[in-house]
Design an enzyme around this catalytic site. Structure first.
Site, PDB file in Angstrom:
ATOM      1  CB  VAL A 157      -9.587  -1.735   7.687  1.00  0.00           C
ATOM      2  CG1 VAL A 157      -8.316  -2.392   7.436  1.00  0.00           C
ATOM      3  CG2 VAL A 157     -10.888  -2.399   6.884  1.00  0.00           C
ATOM      4  CD  GLU A 165      -8.276  -6.804   8.894  1.00  0.00           C
ATOM      5  OE1 GLU A 165      -7.240  -6.634   8.997  1.00  0.00           O
ATOM      6  OE2 GLU A 165      -8.934  -7.666   9.632  1.00  0.00           O
ATOM      7  CG  PHE A 166     -10.033 -12.181   6.160  1.00  0.00           C
ATOM      8  CD1 PHE A 166     -10.694 -12.413   5.009  1.00  0.00           C
ATOM      9  CD2 PHE A 166      -8.557 -12.216   6.299  1.00  0.00           C
ATOM     10  CE1 PHE A 166      -9.876 -12.697   3.937  1.00  0.00           C
ATOM     11  CE2 PHE A 166      -8.059 -12.708   5.278  1.00  0.00           C
ATOM     12  CZ  PHE A 166      -8.540 -13.236   4.007  1.00  0.00           C
ATOM     13  CG  LEU A 167     -12.271  -5.507  10.037  1.00  0.00           C
ATOM     14  CD1 LEU A 167     -13.593  -4.804   9.960  1.00  0.00           C
ATOM     15  CD2 LEU A 167     -11.101  -4.654  10.672  1.00  0.00           C
ATOM     16  CB  CYS A 219     -16.886  -5.872   2.403  1.00  0.00           C
ATOM     17  SG  CYS A 219     -15.620  -4.918   3.229  1.00  0.00           S
ATOM     18  CE  LYS A 265     -14.925  -1.854  -1.064  1.00  0.00           C
ATOM     19  NZ  LYS A 265     -13.791  -2.715  -1.346  1.00  0.00           N
TER      20      LYS A 265
HETATM   21  N1  LIG Z   1     -15.159  -1.829   6.472  1.00  0.00           N
HETATM   22  C1  LIG Z   1     -14.617  -3.269   6.428  1.00  0.00           C
HETATM   23  O1  LIG Z   1     -15.362  -4.120   7.039  1.00  0.00           O
HETATM   24  C2  LIG Z   1     -13.739  -3.866   5.685  1.00  0.00           C
HETATM   25  C3  LIG Z   1     -13.519  -5.157   5.928  1.00  0.00           C
HETATM   26  C4  LIG Z   1     -12.084  -5.685   5.186  1.00  0.00           C
HETATM   27  C5  LIG Z   1     -11.761  -4.929   4.132  1.00  0.00           C
HETATM   28  N2  LIG Z   1     -11.972  -3.782   4.159  1.00  0.00           N
HETATM   29  C6  LIG Z   1     -11.266  -2.877   3.164  1.00  0.00           C
HETATM   30  O2  LIG Z   1     -10.402  -1.951   3.674  1.00  0.00           O
HETATM   31  C7  LIG Z   1     -10.372  -0.887   2.920  1.00  0.00           C
HETATM   32  C8  LIG Z   1     -10.725   0.258   3.767  1.00  0.00           C
HETATM   33  O3  LIG Z   1     -12.003   0.265   4.094  1.00  0.00           O
HETATM   34  P1  LIG Z   1     -12.528   1.001   5.188  1.00  0.00           P
HETATM   35  O4  LIG Z   1     -13.874   0.661   5.601  1.00  0.00           O
HETATM   36  O5  LIG Z   1     -11.808   1.223   6.434  1.00  0.00           O
HETATM   37  O6  LIG Z   1     -12.680   2.313   4.690  1.00  0.00           O
HETATM   38  P2  LIG Z   1     -12.927   3.981   5.251  1.00  0.00           P
HETATM   39  O7  LIG Z   1     -13.629   4.713   4.132  1.00  0.00           O
HETATM   40  O8  LIG Z   1     -13.582   3.685   6.660  1.00  0.00           O
HETATM   41  O9  LIG Z   1     -11.520   4.663   5.455  1.00  0.00           O
HETATM   42  C9  LIG Z   1     -10.487   4.958   4.477  1.00  0.00           C
HETATM   43  C10 LIG Z   1      -9.758   5.928   5.015  1.00  0.00           C
HETATM   44  O10 LIG Z   1      -8.729   6.028   4.337  1.00  0.00           O
HETATM   45  C11 LIG Z   1      -8.609   7.572   4.089  1.00  0.00           C
HETATM   46  N3  LIG Z   1      -7.542   8.081   2.891  1.00  0.00           N
HETATM   47  C12 LIG Z   1      -8.182   8.017   1.664  1.00  0.00           C
HETATM   48  N4  LIG Z   1      -7.005   8.228   0.944  1.00  0.00           N
HETATM   49  C13 LIG Z   1      -5.950   8.473   1.426  1.00  0.00           C
HETATM   50  C14 LIG Z   1      -4.679   8.821   1.439  1.00  0.00           C
HETATM   51  N5  LIG Z   1      -4.068   9.016   0.100  1.00  0.00           N
HETATM   52  N6  LIG Z   1      -3.594   8.796   2.367  1.00  0.00           N
HETATM   53  C15 LIG Z   1      -4.292   8.503   3.762  1.00  0.00           C
HETATM   54  N7  LIG Z   1      -5.341   8.487   3.976  1.00  0.00           N
HETATM   55  C16 LIG Z   1      -6.263   8.144   2.953  1.00  0.00           C
HETATM   56  C17 LIG Z   1      -9.810   8.227   4.262  1.00  0.00           C
HETATM   57  O11 LIG Z   1      -9.937   9.678   4.579  1.00  0.00           O
HETATM   58  C18 LIG Z   1     -10.492   7.295   5.232  1.00  0.00           C
HETATM   59  O12 LIG Z   1     -10.272   8.045   6.342  1.00  0.00           O
HETATM   60  C19 LIG Z   1     -11.069  -1.034   1.810  1.00  0.00           C
HETATM   61  O13 LIG Z   1     -10.436  -1.639   0.691  1.00  0.00           O
HETATM   62  C20 LIG Z   1     -12.096  -2.078   2.022  1.00  0.00           C
HETATM   63  O14 LIG Z   1     -12.619  -2.760   1.147  1.00  0.00           O
HETATM   64  C21 LIG Z   1     -13.065  -3.055   4.695  1.00  0.00           C
END
Ligand SMILES: NC(=O)c1ccc[n+]([C@@H]2O[C@H](COP(=O)([O-])OP(=O)(O)OC[C@H]3O[C@@H](n4cnc5c(N)ncnc54)[C@H](O)[C@@H]3O)[C@@H](O)[C@H]2O)c1
Length: 438
Positions: free
Chosen positions: A16, A150-152, A268, A271
């Site tokens: 994201v 986020e809705f990607l 997503c 969870k």
């Molecule tokens: N992946 C998807 O398709 C998607 C879509 C919509 C929403 N989301 C939501 O978005 C959020 C992120 O998802 P993602 O898939 O990008 O996760 P991800 O695990 O790919 O990335 C999370 C990042 O945050 C970093 N991080 C953790 N703690 C931190 C801190 N204190 N300071 C700075 N960086 C920190 C991690 O090192 C990691 O790089 C989640 O809540 C998820 O549910 C994900």
């Protein structure tokens, strides 16, 4: 030429965060990207993209000058008022969302009257209220808060960012909500002053939080619904492909998310459905429907084993090839992938598992043991008693099934995503079985 667009910070550079950063850079924003993972930041600084997402590497390379990577929040705070939070919120053992990374970000913010956190991470309803309370308790009452879920979709994340269905902004009616809307303005429909496709949903923080959870729960429900219809088709002689088409043409229902398969996975849906169920439960409400959605999904992954037993009898010593491992095509994301359950169940039943995925092998190796990873689909299916299509990567759709049949030792092909042409597979001498396709 310096940009007139507002500089922003993005905290967390995963799927994201990185897409959000690259997307805003495309719109002309300078973006300060922060992550606690020093190795990840080092790779990003060297122009390496730690995840696979189509088009992302090109977009990051194109805007190298506007994207700044660091483990230190100081520069982001100096340059940007709006700090987008995109850290992980994985499930805890209780099924609730683990908000420790979110709380770490909140705690790291200094007292300020000119900054706002913009929550992109998916969080339980009520998180905004508790974060605002924490700001007050931590002596930084001027810090503002906006929910901007986020809705990607992984695999088409860049297009989803640049052409959103909707942009949801939940805020307290202060400068920060306005500033977030302004950032997204070019992506909004002309009626909102933009040139894009997005509807604007401007609401309160709790409702914005709920929009995200409810959207994922509804999509997951649609998938479990069609999976159950498929299972009933199998015992009644109907063909779910025809049924999906027939019901999807009703514009109250719509055709999407009506493809049956071996269950949803990813970072997503599982969870977020669980988190919403827990959130309701913690508030004293029993969300009965979501229990069924989750249970159907778990059983759906295991139904493949029953199909294999039907064809092969005992699986002890049998070689089963898995084509595709990622939770869906065009991503390397293995979080909660159905392949993990399938491989473990097969091994527990005494089968030998071989597997091939065009992109997710490195991620899969971290999570699966005792699996023979192959360099290509033909290597994976060699000497297999049965093949299971797990992830519908395009390259599997165009396989030469006669070649596949020649190198297999058995003849069973389970199409776990109904992605193949049954006639072509059968013409190659293989026994085709899909999901709900009689
Ligand atoms: N992946 C998807 O398709 C998607 C879509 C919509 C929403 N989301 C939501 O978005 C959020 C992120 O998802 P993602 O898939 O990008 O996760 P991800 O695990 O790919 O990335 C999370 C990042 O945050 C970093 N991080 C953790 N703690 C931190 C801190 N204190 N300071 C700075 N960086 C920190 C991690 O090192 C990691 O790089 C989640 O809540 C998820 O549910 C994900």
């Amino acid at each position: 030429m310096t940009s007139t667009r507002e500089p922003i910070g993005v905290i967390g550079t995963g799927y994201v965060g990185l897409v959000t950063a690259a997307g805003f850079a495309e719109l002309g924003n300078e973006v300060w990207c922060i992550d606690i993972d020093a190795h990840k930041i080092q790779r990003l600084e060297q122009g390496e993209i730690p995840i696979y997402e189509p088009g992302l590497a090109e977009l990051v390379a194109k805007h190298r000058g506007r994207l700044h990577f660091s483990t230190d929040i100081t520069e982001a705070l100096e340059h940007a008022r709006l700090l987008f939070v995109a850290v992980g919120t994985p499930p805890t053992y209780s099924g609730d969302a683990d908000l420790s990374a979110v709380h770490a970000v909140v705690a790291a913010m200094p007292p300020s009257d000119r900054h706002a956190l913009v929550m992109k991470s998916t969080v339980p309803v009520g998180t905004g209220t508790s974060i605002k309370r924490s700001f007050v308790e931590q002596g930084k009452p001027g810090f503002r808060y906006v929910s901007c879920p986020e809705f990607l979709k992984e695999g088409s994340a860049i297009a989803d960012f640049l052409h959103p269905d909707r942009v949801v902004v939940g805020d307290d009616g202060d400068w920060a909500g306005e500033a977030v809307v302004e950032l997204y303005r070019p992506l909004l429909k002309p009626q909102y002053g933009g040139q894009g496709s997005g509807e604007l949903v401007r609401t309160d923080i709790a409702s914005a939080e709920m929009v995200k959870l409810a959207a994922n729960a509804f999509l997951a429900t649609k998938i479990s619904f069609i999976n159950e219809i498929a299972n009933v088709c199998e015992v009644t002689g109907a063909n779910v492909t025809e049924v999906s088409k027939g019901i999807g043409l009703d514009d109250r229902i719509g055709p999407r998310f009506l493809q049956p398969g071996i269950g949803f996975g990813g970072s997503c849906f599982p969870k977020d459905v669980n988190a919403l169920k827990q959130l309701a439960g913690n508030s004293g409400y029993h969300f009965q429907l979501l229990n069924a959605v989750i249970e159907v999904n778990e059983l759906q992954k295991r139904r493949v084993i029953g199909k294999l037993h039907k064809h092969l009898g005992s699986l002890v010593g049998k070689r089963i090839a898995l084509l595709g491992l990622a939770f869906k095509p065009n991503t390397d994301d293995m979080r909660d992938a159905s392949s993990l359950v399938l491989a473990a169940r097969l091994q527990a039943d005494g089968a030998k598992v071989s597997a091939y995925d065009p992109i997710a092998e490195d991620e899969a190796r971290e999570l699966m043991s005792g699996v023979d990873f192959a360099d290509g689909p033909l290597d994976a299916v060699r000497d297999a008693d049965a093949v299971v299509l797990v992830t519908e990567w395009d390259e599997f759709r165009t396989l030469d099934w006669r070649e596949v049949a020649d190198v297999m030792s058995g003849t069973v092909l389970i199409d776990g995503r109904n992605a193949l042409d049954p006639a072509a597979v059968r013409a190659a001498g293989l026994a085709y079985e899909g999901i709900g396709r009689s």
